[in-house]
Design a protein around this motif. Structure first.
Motif, PDB file in Angstrom:
ATOM      1  N   VAL A  56      -3.343   2.948   1.056  1.00 53.37           N
ATOM      2  CA  VAL A  56      -4.476   2.330   0.362  1.00 53.37           C
ATOM      3  C   VAL A  56      -4.754   3.042  -0.960  1.00 53.37           C
ATOM      4  CG1 VAL A  56      -5.493   1.420   2.487  1.00 53.37           C
ATOM      5  CG2 VAL A  56      -6.180   3.678   1.675  1.00 53.37           C
ATOM      6  N   HIS A  57      -4.544   4.352  -0.995  1.00 53.85           N
ATOM      7  CA  HIS A  57      -4.793   5.087  -2.241  1.00 53.85           C
ATOM      8  C   HIS A  57      -3.783   4.708  -3.309  1.00 53.85           C
ATOM      9  CE1 HIS A  57      -6.445   8.292  -4.709  1.00 53.85           C
ATOM     10  NE2 HIS A  57      -5.219   8.745  -4.928  1.00 53.85           N
ATOM     11  N   PHE A  58      -2.501   4.686  -2.941  1.00 54.06           N
ATOM     12  CA  PHE A  58      -1.466   4.390  -3.932  1.00 54.06           C
ATOM     13  C   PHE A  58      -1.479   2.914  -4.330  1.00 54.06           C
ATOM     14  CE2 PHE A  58       1.043   8.038  -1.803  1.00 54.06           C
ATOM     15  CZ  PHE A  58       0.317   8.976  -2.523  1.00 54.06           C
ATOM     16  N   ALA A  59      -1.714   2.027  -3.371  1.00 52.60           N
ATOM     17  CA  ALA A  59      -1.744   0.595  -3.693  1.00 52.60           C
ATOM     18  C   ALA A  59      -2.912   0.265  -4.606  1.00 52.60           C
ATOM     19  CB  ALA A  59      -1.811  -0.229  -2.411  1.00 52.60           C
ATOM     20  N   TRP A  82      -7.226   0.885   8.097  1.00 51.64           N
ATOM     21  CA  TRP A  82      -7.351   1.293   6.688  1.00 51.64           C
ATOM     22  C   TRP A  82      -7.113   0.117   5.755  1.00 51.64           C
ATOM     23  CZ3 TRP A  82      -9.034   5.690   4.377  1.00 51.64           C
ATOM     24  CH2 TRP A  82      -9.242   6.811   5.199  1.00 51.64           C
ATOM     25  N   LEU A  83      -6.087  -0.682   6.043  1.00 49.93           N
ATOM     26  CA  LEU A  83      -5.787  -1.818   5.174  1.00 49.93           C
ATOM     27  C   LEU A  83      -6.907  -2.847   5.210  1.00 49.93           C
ATOM     28  CD1 LEU A  83      -1.970  -2.457   5.824  1.00 49.93           C
ATOM     29  CD2 LEU A  83      -3.055  -0.898   4.199  1.00 49.93           C
ATOM     30  N   ASP A  84      -7.437  -3.113   6.402  1.00 49.10           N
ATOM     31  CA  ASP A  84      -8.500  -4.107   6.527  1.00 49.10           C
ATOM     32  C   ASP A  84      -9.761  -3.659   5.802  1.00 49.10           C
ATOM     33  OD1 ASP A  84      -6.792  -5.627   8.031  1.00 49.10           O
ATOM     34  OD2 ASP A  84      -7.715  -5.157   9.961  1.00 49.10           O
ATOM     35  N   ARG A  87      -9.071  -3.966   1.901  1.00 49.78           N
ATOM     36  CA  ARG A  87      -9.003  -5.377   1.488  1.00 49.78           C
ATOM     37  C   ARG A  87      -8.265  -5.537   0.151  1.00 49.78           C
ATOM     38  NH1 ARG A  87     -12.847  -8.411   4.439  1.00 49.78           N
ATOM     39  NH2 ARG A  87     -12.879 -10.007   2.812  1.00 49.78           N
ATOM     40  N   LEU A  88      -7.163  -4.827   0.009  1.00 52.60           N
ATOM     41  CA  LEU A  88      -6.354  -4.936  -1.200  1.00 52.60           C
ATOM     42  C   LEU A  88      -5.419  -6.135  -1.099  1.00 52.60           C
ATOM     43  CD1 LEU A  88      -5.441  -1.161  -1.588  1.00 52.60           C
ATOM     44  CD2 LEU A  88      -7.171  -2.417  -2.883  1.00 52.60           C
TER      45      LEU A  88
END
Length: 213
Positions: A56-59, A82-84, A87-88
């Motif tokens: 999530v940090h790098f994306a 983490w992804l949810d 919300r990237l």
């Protein structure tokens, strides 16, 4: 002395969002390396995403990339948390990737990233990982790896030696790998060394590039 960073996840999945404190410490130095080598990339496969914090940090910092997380099945629920939450738009659902079972990836990636996995895996698993890479990478792909290494069969610090001893207590197949041996696997997989950068806490960030046949 500060021990080297390592991801400290548990073997059992949990509904609480997993957290690895080391990720908070190492993510920005790693990001500086990724900004150099992933600027012209499009699709990244992260191998051994662990908690999902790096993803999530790098994306978020590199929105031009599609950041594909992967790990063994027991870690996927934590990654999804983490992804949810983040919300990237550039983080697809995580996929299963276990070097002991051939993955079924429908696309190739022009970048691969992994952090703190080689010292957890056994050497035969590391060999299988590098043998797998040509099947998931495009002909000009870049592979960036973060973690500790030995050089010339020697530890680079007393804290790395202590860390290696702790790893071997958890499992005799674990341990800090010698850079020359890992680089040989990369060369056998058709890659050339681009950069071996020193990082905080006695770690390295090593980048290889696939050489088109």
């Amino acid at each position: 002395m500060t021990p080297p960073d390592s991801l400290a996840w548990t073997d059992a999945p949990t509904m609480e969002k997993p957290h690895a404190p080391a990720t908070e410490r190492n993510r920005d130095p790693i990001l500086a390396i990724l900004r150099r080598h992933f600027t012209d990339r499009h699709r990244v496969l992260e191998i051994g995403s662990g908690t999902g914090q790096h993803a999530v940090h790098f994306a978020a910092a590199l929105p031009h990339l599609s950041w594909q997380t992967s790990d063994r099945p027991q870690y996927l629920p934590g990654i999804r948390l983490w992804l949810d939450e983040a919300r990237l738009l550039n983080t697809p659902d995580p996929v299963t990737l276990d070097v002991n079972a051939p993955p079924e990836l429908r696309m190739r990636f022009d970048a691969v990233f992994s952090a703190n996995t080689l010292h957890i895996m056994s050497w035969p698993e590391i060999e299988r990982l590098f043998a797998l890479l040509p099947d998931v990478m495009t002909p000009d792909a870049v592979f960036c790896y973060y973690g500790p290494f030995n050089y010339g069969g020697r530890f680079t610090s007393a804290s790395n030696a202590q860390f290696d001893a702790a790893l071997k207590q958890d499992g005799p197949q674990r341990g800090i790998r010698d850079f020359k041996a890992v680089d040989a696997l990369a060369r056998d997989a058709g890659m050339v060394l681009v950069e071996d950068a020193g990082m905080p806490a006695n770690n390295r960030c090593v980048t290889w590039r696939q050489v088109a046949a």
